[in-house]
Design an enzyme around this catalytic site. Sequence first.
Site, PDB file in Angstrom:
ATOM      1  N   LYS A   1      17.104 -89.604  84.184  1.00 52.69           N
ATOM      2  CA  LYS A   1      18.290 -88.758  84.072  1.00 52.69           C
ATOM      3  C   LYS A   1      18.367 -88.100  82.705  1.00 52.69           C
ATOM      4  O   LYS A   1      18.717 -86.921  82.572  1.00 52.69           O
ATOM      5  CB  LYS A   1      19.549 -89.584  84.344  1.00 52.69           C
ATOM      6  CG  LYS A   1      19.685 -89.933  85.816  1.00 52.69           C
ATOM      7  CD  LYS A   1      20.885 -90.799  86.081  1.00 52.69           C
ATOM      8  CE  LYS A   1      21.041 -91.014  87.584  1.00 52.69           C
ATOM      9  NZ  LYS A   1      22.125 -91.921  87.898  1.00 52.69           N
TER      10      LYS A   1
ATOM     11  N   PRO B   1       6.317 -88.077  92.086  1.00 48.09           N
ATOM     12  CA  PRO B   1       5.006 -87.491  92.302  1.00 48.09           C
ATOM     13  C   PRO B   1       4.394 -86.979  91.000  1.00 48.09           C
ATOM     14  O   PRO B   1       5.119 -86.572  90.097  1.00 48.09           O
ATOM     15  CB  PRO B   1       5.273 -86.301  93.235  1.00 48.09           C
ATOM     16  CG  PRO B   1       6.661 -86.454  93.713  1.00 48.09           C
ATOM     17  CD  PRO B   1       7.382 -87.323  92.762  1.00 48.09           C
ATOM     18  N   GLY B   2       3.098 -87.032  90.925  1.00 43.87           N
ATOM     19  CA  GLY B   2       2.395 -86.417  89.803  1.00 43.87           C
ATOM     20  C   GLY B   2       2.364 -87.236  88.531  1.00 43.87           C
ATOM     21  O   GLY B   2       1.966 -86.736  87.487  1.00 43.87           O
TER      22      GLY B   2
ATOM     23  N   SER C   1      26.191 -92.914  91.837  1.00 41.16           N
ATOM     24  CA  SER C   1      26.259 -92.574  90.421  1.00 41.16           C
ATOM     25  C   SER C   1      26.930 -91.229  90.140  1.00 41.16           C
ATOM     26  O   SER C   1      27.101 -90.860  88.993  1.00 41.16           O
ATOM     27  CB  SER C   1      24.862 -92.610  89.804  1.00 41.16           C
ATOM     28  OG  SER C   1      24.129 -91.508  90.255  1.00 41.16           O
TER      29      SER C   1
ATOM     30  N   GLY D   1       0.495 -89.857  88.110  1.00 39.10           N
ATOM     31  CA  GLY D   1      -0.823 -90.456  87.941  1.00 39.10           C
ATOM     32  C   GLY D   1      -1.051 -91.738  88.710  1.00 39.10           C
ATOM     33  O   GLY D   1      -1.996 -92.464  88.420  1.00 39.10           O
TER      34      GLY D   1
ATOM     35  N   GLY E   1       6.846 -94.502  91.677  1.00 36.23           N
ATOM     36  CA  GLY E   1       7.288 -93.489  90.725  1.00 36.23           C
ATOM     37  C   GLY E   1       7.254 -92.116  91.354  1.00 36.23           C
ATOM     38  O   GLY E   1       6.741 -91.949  92.455  1.00 36.23           O
TER      39      GLY E   1
END
Length: 781
Positions: free
Chosen positions: A729, A365-366, A686, A368, A363
């Site tokens: 998104k 950053p930040g 995309s 957890g 995932g």
Amino acid sequence: MATKRKSAKAVRIPLMALRGLMIFPHMVLHFDVGRPRSIAALEAAMLENQRIFLVAQHDAEVEEPGVEDICRVGTIATIKQVLNLPGDSLRVLVEGQQRAVFKSAVQEDPYWIADVLPIRDEAAEDDPTVQALMRTTHDFFDEYAKASMRVSPETLRSVKEVDAPDQLADVIAANVLTRLEDRQAILEEVSVAARLETLCGILVRETELAGIEKQVQGRIRKQLEKNQKDYYLREQIRAIQEELGDDNSSQNDELRERMRKTPLSDEAREKVERELDRLSRMAPGTPEISVSQTYIEWILDLPWGAYTTDNLDLKRARRILDEEHYGMQQVKDRVIEYLAVRRMKQMNTQEGSLKGPILCFVGPPGVGKTSIVKCIAKAVGRKFVQMSLGGVRDEAEIRGHRRTYIGAIPGRIIAGMKQSGTMNPVFLFDEIDKMSNDFRGDPASAMLEVLDGEQNGAFRDHYLELPFDLSQVMFITTANSVETIPGPLLDRMEIIEVPSYTEEEKLQIAKKHLLHRQVTEHGLTKGSVRIGDAAMKMIIEGYTREAGVRTLTRTIARVVRKAAVDMLENDLEQVTVSREKVQKYLGAQRYLRDLPEKKPCVGVVNGLAYTTVGGETLQVECTVMTGSGNLSLTGQLGDVMKESARAALSWVRAHAAEYELQPDFHKNIDIHIHVPEGAVPKDGPSAGVTMATALVSALTERPVRQDVAMTGEITLRGRVLPIGGVKEKMLAAYRAGIKTLLLPMENKKDLEEIPERVRNTFSVHFMENIEDVLKIALLSK
Ligand code: ADP
């Protein structure tokens, strides 16, 4: 044979057996006589003509020899002198006269009388064979004398002086041959030539032996000298060291004691013992000593045999996980499952090991990832170690350097194990995707070994050169994106996505966790700083823009610090932070969510991208100018993105008529597509619809609505294909204040995982082909 012999008559004569002695004709010998039979023989001889037959015993140890114990050939000698010695023994002086062959014993007691056949050597001076043999014998004798250095000058002289062929061999044998067998062999050769030949053979052998002896002696002498020198020097150093007071033997004793107490593996114990032995043999002051000691210390510092017991209480584990982390349901559930399986296994098989897949939390950053792993360790009751693989370029960082390198140390895996102090910690590898990203190959293959349950029971560090058991370690990894993890590593891991947070989730995290943590970390009492929901939302939306909560944590810390100053300056017990206070503490809002309605414009389209740091809005710009049919693309674009730009252009050319363009419009223009704000490289298909829309707008000069954002891949025929990262998104669009969202039809199902609150702020349209997009996004001229 050259030597002729007269046939002699047998003579009857007293016989004395000699032990370890023998006598040649023409030679004088004195020896002591003690055995009664020998004394009796001697006395009998003295009474007659002082002649006695002297013959050697085969074995000197035999006290009472029989006929079979004496040699066949002996010497008839004349007794020259007899001396009484104290006790019953006599000393005699005899002179050898003539070889004789023993025939038979006439009497055995009280002394031997034998019939013997004397041998007279014919003089053979004229025989050329004997002459040649004489010369050869002299040569060999000289060689021997040179090699052995044992022949005295007198012997040399007396040998030179002999010119009777029948005596030469006897003189040499008597003077230089040390082995009784050799002398007896010469005595037994009755023919002169054969005697010389045998002697030559013996001399050659002895010369060779003497050479070898000399070499060996030289070597021994050198070794002795060196040992003595070393010993002397070492003693000197030791004396100096003692004088200075730094002797290392006590240190070695300490290490030995530690080794005794540490439950090392067999191999490790052997290694340490060998190293300690080496150490004790090193001269004090050698620099290698500290290298060797460091090595032993490293081995002893490892947590051999130290295990923590897992706490498999599921309720407690869930409570601990929930206590420190909001949401993250998927991660928490997976961890609880893991514990449950372990517990079942423990109950059923009494053994606790579990070779589960390696979990990999992926995932932005930040969100957890790291902190939940710490929490897992706490919940299970294991130690926690962390190692960041970001930027690791070298296998040696993981596996260490060989000890032959100066200053070598073990790799970070072993260092981590030492730090954890147990054999079964939770070991976190952060950013496993970043390692592979920079340097494929070696570090990744070392990691493969570490993470492979089949191999890591005997992990080998280059420095330690010992197998070390990593099989009980619970490895967990994190990554920002799956794409850059090398395939074989990916195969061994179970991917668990940790998605970005919505504003609502961030609010909950901030309220439930971040604020408390900051307040206590800043040394304030719990509850002394309060931030209301509205103010917190303002902090989240106006001052941060991120997938995780790192900036949010920092921003809250700032608020807490300002509040602390406020409290001190104004003597307050407690501060409640309102929206106004947020503005006062943090300054003007950095991000405005309700962007002032932007005017529609030509060639500029809001796209949505999913990068390693979460979702992002991305503005695609397109301009058209006169030229010659070139398409240029700028901004940090990957290959896939460039290809989709070309696909978009081809689609527009194929549908030129529908948009009132000339069929060959592209020939006399240049098209430039640019994607600004490119700190993070963007790739993926995309942005297809976004680029196609920008192209059509620029070519037709129809303006694009700026409150609309879109994402989707297109095919050459204009079909819109689904894309990934819908949640990220949408959150990015939400943060950017977009009102209308255009998504591929097939992504409709993904909308379910979006919190309603976010979903309801948009009007979402699902599209099947590019025409649907253009209908909504483009305005008329
Ligand atoms: P990552 O490893 O994903 O980059 P971190 O684990 O470093 O993120 O998280 C950054 C900070 O955010 C940590 O202090 C962590 O406690 C906090 N945090 C992130 N997610 C949550 C959550 N769901 N609940 C509570 N705190 C969180």
